[in-house]
Write a protein that holds these residues in place. Structure first.
Motif, short mmCIF file in Angstrom:
data_model
loop_
_atom_site.label_atom_id
_atom_site.label_comp_id
_atom_site.label_asym_id
_atom_site.label_seq_id
_atom_site.Cartn_x
_atom_site.Cartn_y
_atom_site.Cartn_z
N GLY A 276 0.80 -1.21 0.00
CA GLY A 276 0.00 0.00 0.00
C GLY A 276 0.84 1.26 0.00
O GLY A 276 1.99 1.26 0.43
N THR A 277 0.24 2.33 -0.49
CA THR A 277 0.83 3.67 -0.38
C THR A 277 -0.26 4.60 0.14
O THR A 277 -1.45 4.38 -0.12
CB THR A 277 1.34 4.20 -1.73
N VAL A 278 0.13 5.62 0.85
CA VAL A 278 -0.85 6.53 1.45
C VAL A 278 -1.67 7.25 0.38
O VAL A 278 -2.90 7.31 0.48
CB VAL A 278 -0.16 7.53 2.39
N PRO A 279 -1.07 7.79 -0.69
CA PRO A 279 -1.90 8.47 -1.70
C PRO A 279 -2.94 7.57 -2.34
O PRO A 279 -4.10 7.97 -2.52
CB PRO A 279 -0.87 8.95 -2.73
N SER A 280 -2.56 6.33 -2.67
CA SER A 280 -3.54 5.45 -3.32
C SER A 280 -4.62 5.02 -2.32
O SER A 280 -5.78 4.84 -2.68
CB SER A 280 -2.85 4.24 -3.93
N TYR A 281 -4.23 4.86 -1.04
CA TYR A 281 -5.22 4.50 -0.03
C TYR A 281 -6.22 5.64 0.17
O TYR A 281 -7.42 5.42 0.28
CB TYR A 281 -4.52 4.16 1.29
N GLU A 282 -5.72 6.87 0.19
CA GLU A 282 -6.62 8.02 0.34
C GLU A 282 -7.55 8.14 -0.87
O GLU A 282 -8.74 8.46 -0.71
CB GLU A 282 -5.79 9.29 0.51
N ALA A 283 -7.02 7.88 -2.05
CA ALA A 283 -7.86 7.94 -3.25
C ALA A 283 -8.93 6.85 -3.20
O ALA A 283 -10.08 7.08 -3.58
CB ALA A 283 -7.00 7.78 -4.50
N PHE A 284 -8.54 5.66 -2.71
CA PHE A 284 -9.52 4.58 -2.59
C PHE A 284 -10.61 4.95 -1.59
O PHE A 284 -11.80 4.73 -1.84
CB PHE A 284 -8.82 3.30 -2.16
N ALA A 285 -10.22 5.51 -0.45
CA ALA A 285 -11.20 5.90 0.57
C ALA A 285 -12.16 6.94 0.01
O ALA A 285 -13.38 6.86 0.24
CB ALA A 285 -10.48 6.44 1.79
N ALA A 286 -11.63 7.88 -0.78
CA ALA A 286 -12.50 8.89 -1.37
C ALA A 286 -13.48 8.27 -2.35
O ALA A 286 -14.65 8.65 -2.40
CB ALA A 286 -11.65 9.95 -2.08
N SER A 287 -13.01 7.28 -3.12
CA SER A 287 -13.89 6.62 -4.08
C SER A 287 -15.00 5.84 -3.38
O SER A 287 -16.07 5.62 -3.94
CB SER A 287 -13.10 5.70 -4.99
N GLU A 288 -14.73 5.41 -2.13
CA GLU A 288 -15.71 4.67 -1.36
C GLU A 288 -16.58 5.59 -0.50
O GLU A 288 -17.48 5.11 0.19
CB GLU A 288 -15.01 3.65 -0.46
N GLY A 289 -16.27 6.88 -0.52
CA GLY A 289 -17.01 7.82 0.32
C GLY A 289 -16.81 7.57 1.79
O GLY A 289 -17.72 7.76 2.60
N SER A 290 -15.61 7.15 2.14
CA SER A 290 -15.33 6.78 3.53
C SER A 290 -14.07 7.51 4.00
O SER A 290 -13.33 8.09 3.21
CB SER A 290 -15.13 5.27 3.64
N SER A 291 -13.82 7.46 5.30
CA SER A 291 -12.63 8.10 5.87
C SER A 291 -11.46 7.13 5.86
O SER A 291 -11.63 5.94 6.21
CB SER A 291 -12.91 8.52 7.32
N PRO A 292 -10.26 7.57 5.49
CA PRO A 292 -9.10 6.68 5.54
C PRO A 292 -8.80 6.18 6.95
O PRO A 292 -8.09 5.18 7.09
CB PRO A 292 -7.96 7.57 5.01
N GLY A 293 -9.32 6.85 7.95
CA GLY A 293 -9.10 6.39 9.32
C GLY A 293 -9.97 5.23 9.72
O GLY A 293 -9.83 4.71 10.83
N ASP A 294 -10.87 4.78 8.86
CA ASP A 294 -11.75 3.65 9.17
C ASP A 294 -11.00 2.34 8.94
O ASP A 294 -10.66 2.00 7.80
CB ASP A 294 -12.98 3.73 8.27
N PRO A 295 -10.71 1.58 9.99
CA PRO A 295 -9.92 0.35 9.81
C PRO A 295 -10.62 -0.71 8.97
O PRO A 295 -9.96 -1.58 8.40
CB PRO A 295 -9.68 -0.14 11.25
N THR A 296 -11.95 -0.67 8.89
CA THR A 296 -12.65 -1.68 8.08
C THR A 296 -12.39 -1.48 6.59
O THR A 296 -12.71 -2.37 5.78
CB THR A 296 -14.17 -1.62 8.34
N LEU A 297 -11.81 -0.34 6.23
CA LEU A 297 -11.51 -0.07 4.82
C LEU A 297 -10.24 -0.78 4.36
O LEU A 297 -10.05 -0.99 3.16
CB LEU A 297 -11.35 1.44 4.63
#
Length: 338
Positions: A276-297
């Motif tokens: 994982g990388t932080v930028p791609s994880y943040e982009a994924f969270a945005a695409s899911e409409g969720s917060s990157p701080g959500d561990p279930t993501l």
């Protein structure tokens, strides 16, 4: 497409279109996604459109990870719908380039073999084996199809066993020997009126089919998420709520290895690791409409990376570097942990 979807129930044209759309969303993964799309188009019989995808990749301004593989696949596809001269030219180019990846060699050699160019196929397999396996203590798994293909072609040509054929026998693991699988006389058994001969041939064919499935199938892996040290530090600084998931980088690596071993012990096949990388994880969270701080993501992110072809197989091949990126061999690093 789910890995357990029966092939006859797949709409290959629709799957190719879906993969093309996904490549547009994730340009960094376009090569792997478009190669899969082209494979579906070939299965759908739309070979000209598959060629357009190969050309699209080869003309891309971005450097390809596997340019020789793309050229080999294009050559094989072209020959199947009448463009023999162009296919031969590309095959000659791949052989001249002498790639260190076994996959392009397998594809061009089998293309020659399938069009009854047995001498050329034999020479191609032999070039690859000498290039990739000379002075190698044990052939890595991706090179096995080279040894098996060479053995098969030599049997059809009536050649006697040599040292490379003996090596192929040592890495062959099925109960039916390579000599039986590659016996040119087997085809006559299918026309026999003797039930015992027919039954024996059916068993051989089943074993051979199993070998092909093992070599060619790339099912969706069960992938664990790995964070390099710098990425994990950045992730936890930005999202402290994830600290409970990752107490330390050392514990993260150890728990990842433990989880993979437990899955392997339970019989789960085709395990992998995605980084994982932080930028791609943040982009994924945005695409899911969720917060990157959500561990279930996190597991969803790992699954998405695997679906985009980002997973590497676990455990690493014998002698390969450790998946954690330490620079040491797997056996000397996490592979040696009890």
């Amino acid at each position: 497409m789910r890995p357990d979807t029966p092939a006859e129930n797949v709409d290959h044209t629709a799957e190719a279109a879906r993969l093309e759309r996904t490549a547009g969303l994730y340009p960094e993964d376009a090569e792997a996604l478009l190669l899969r799309a082209a494979a579906h188009l070939e299965l759908a019989g739309d070979r000209p459109t598959a060629t357009k995808l190969y050309d699209r990749l080869l003309s891309s301004p971005e450097a390809l990870d596997h340019p020789h593989l793309v050229r080999a696949l294009k050559a094989s596809n072209l020959w199947e719908y009448g463009h023999e001269a162009e296919a031969r030219a590309i095959i000659d180019g791949v052989r001249t380039a002498a790639p260190r990846d076994p996959a392009p060699w397998v594809i061009v050699a089998e293309a020659l073999e399938s069009h009854d160019e047995l001498e050329a196929a034999h020479d191609t397999f032999t070039e690859a084996v000498r290039l990739l396996l000379t002075d190698v203590p044990r052939p890595p798994q991706p090179t096995h199809p080279l040894l098996f293909g060479r053995h098969r072609v030599r049997r059809m040509l009536g050649r006697s066993h040599d040292e490379w054929d003996a090596l192929a026998d040592t890495v062959h693991s099925l109960p039916v020997s390579l000599d039986e699988l590659h016996d040119p006389k087997r085809v006559w058994s299918l026309g026999s009126e003797n039930p015992a001969e027919l039954e024996a041939e059916i068993l051989r064919l089943r074993a051979e089919l199993g070998a092909y499935r093992e070599a060619l199938s790339r099912p969706f892996p069960v992938a664990m998420l790995h964070w390099p040290a710098t990425e994990l530090t950045e992730l936890l600084q930005a999202y402290p709520s994830l600290a409970e998931e990752y107490p330390s980088h050392e514990e993260h690596l150890a728990s990842t290895e433990r989880a993979l071993r437990e899955l392997a012990a339970s019989g789960t096949p085709n395990l992998g690791i995605v980084t994982g990388t932080v930028p791609s994880y943040e982009a994924f969270a945005a695409s899911e409409g969720s917060s990157p701080g959500d561990p279930t993501l996190l597991p969803q992110y790992a699954t998405t990376l695997a679906a985009r072809g980002r997973a590497v197989a676990w455990p690493p091949q014998e002698g390969a570097g450790c998946w954690c990126g330490s620079g040491r061999g797997y056996g000397e690093c996490h592979g040696g942990v009890a």
